[in-house]
Write a protein that holds these residues in place. Structure first.
Motif, PDB file in Angstrom:
ATOM      1  N   ALA A  18      20.951  -3.213   2.533  1.00  0.00           N
ATOM      2  CA  ALA A  18      22.051  -4.178   2.571  1.00  0.00           C
ATOM      3  C   ALA A  18      21.909  -5.183   3.711  1.00  0.00           C
ATOM      4  CB  ALA A  18      23.385  -3.449   2.688  1.00  0.00           C
ATOM      5  N   THR A  19      20.967  -4.961   4.620  1.00  0.00           N
ATOM      6  CA  THR A  19      20.755  -5.909   5.711  1.00  0.00           C
ATOM      7  C   THR A  19      20.213  -7.205   5.125  1.00  0.00           C
ATOM      8  OG1 THR A  19      20.288  -4.115   7.254  1.00  0.00           O
ATOM      9  CG2 THR A  19      19.573  -6.316   7.912  1.00  0.00           C
ATOM     10  N   GLY A  20      20.960  -8.267   5.319  1.00  0.00           N
ATOM     11  CA  GLY A  20      20.561  -9.568   4.773  1.00  0.00           C
ATOM     12  C   GLY A  20      21.052  -9.803   3.360  1.00  0.00           C
ATOM     13  N   GLN A  21      21.652  -8.799   2.764  1.00  0.00           N
ATOM     14  CA  GLN A  21      22.253  -8.955   1.437  1.00  0.00           C
ATOM     15  C   GLN A  21      23.424  -7.972   1.303  1.00  0.00           C
ATOM     16  OE1 GLN A  21      19.284  -8.340  -1.594  1.00  0.00           O
ATOM     17  NE2 GLN A  21      18.587  -6.429  -0.738  1.00  0.00           N
ATOM     18  N   PRO A  22      24.468  -8.193   2.100  1.00  0.00           N
ATOM     19  CA  PRO A  22      25.592  -7.263   2.104  1.00  0.00           C
ATOM     20  C   PRO A  22      26.317  -7.178   0.755  1.00  0.00           C
ATOM     21  CG  PRO A  22      26.128  -9.230   3.374  1.00  0.00           C
ATOM     22  CD  PRO A  22      24.665  -9.301   3.037  1.00  0.00           C
ATOM     23  N   TRP A  23      26.089  -8.114  -0.109  1.00  0.00           N
ATOM     24  CA  TRP A  23      26.679  -8.126  -1.451  1.00  0.00           C
ATOM     25  C   TRP A  23      25.988  -7.149  -2.391  1.00  0.00           C
ATOM     26  CZ3 TRP A  23      25.281 -12.458   1.306  1.00  0.00           C
ATOM     27  CH2 TRP A  23      23.919 -12.779   1.244  1.00  0.00           C
ATOM     28  N   LEU A  24      24.875  -6.548  -1.959  1.00  0.00           N
ATOM     29  CA  LEU A  24      24.131  -5.612  -2.795  1.00  0.00           C
ATOM     30  C   LEU A  24      25.006  -4.438  -3.235  1.00  0.00           C
ATOM     31  CD1 LEU A  24      21.409  -4.770  -4.055  1.00  0.00           C
ATOM     32  CD2 LEU A  24      20.904  -3.589  -1.898  1.00  0.00           C
TER      33      LEU A  24
END
Length: 178
Positions: free
Chosen positions: A75-81
């Motif tokens: 999720a680091t860099g893409q918390p929407w994952l």
């Protein structure tokens, strides 16, 4: 045994990582090994380790018998994952990934939140790992180069970082449009 004792003590759920302590971040998480825990308790078991995608989450649940997944470094860099995976696990045929504009706004809000929470000096330092993640997941190397990435990660000027974050996501929009 530990999960059974936790259940007897009143714990409502347990999270199990599919990697041993000695492995640290090396090797692959063994989701099937978690099945011994799910078979031993009646409380929900949350499966952790190497969840990078919706297909990983589905495989984690199938192999472990767990009732949920935990997402960590992915999720680091893409918390929407996490939201994307949750939509898919909830049965959505077409989980929605945020638009480039929504991702840009989330990244800027995240950066501002870190500065606000930790103060300028510590906030900038803590933000670096997140900024690196955003750059790794968003950047089009033809439009956001190594020099810009280095400035994004090392700048002590929040205004410059904001401008670079905006540029990072603008190059992503160009990549999506192409």
């Amino acid at each position: 045994e530990l999960a059974q004792r936790a259940e007897q003590a009143g714990v409502a759920a347990v999270t199990v990582h599919g990697r041993t302590r000695n492995q640290f971040y090396k090797g692959k998480a063994d989701w099937a090994a978690i099945r011994a825990v799910t078979d031993a308790v009646s409380i929900p078991v949350i499966v952790n380790g190497d969840c990078l995608s919706l297909s990983d989450a589905r495989a984690m649940l199938a192999q472990s018998g767990g009732q949920g997944v935990m997402i960590g470094r992915a999720a680091t860099g893409q918390p929407w994952l996490a939201g994307f995976i949750a939509q898919g696990l909830a049965g959505s045929d077409h989980p929605r990934f945020p638009s480039v504009e929504e991702r840009k706004e989330a990244a800027l809000e995240h950066y501002e939140g870190l500065l606000s929470l930790y103060g300028h000096k510590m906030g900038i330092r803590d933000a670096r790992k997140h900024l690196a993640g955003y750059a790794d997941h968003q950047a089009n190397p033809l439009h956001f180069n190594d020099e810009q990435r280095l400035r994004l990660l090392t700048s002590l000027d929040p205004v410059e970082v904001r401008h670079l974050l905006i540029a990072l996501f603008e190059t992503s929009a160009e990549k999506v449009a192409a």
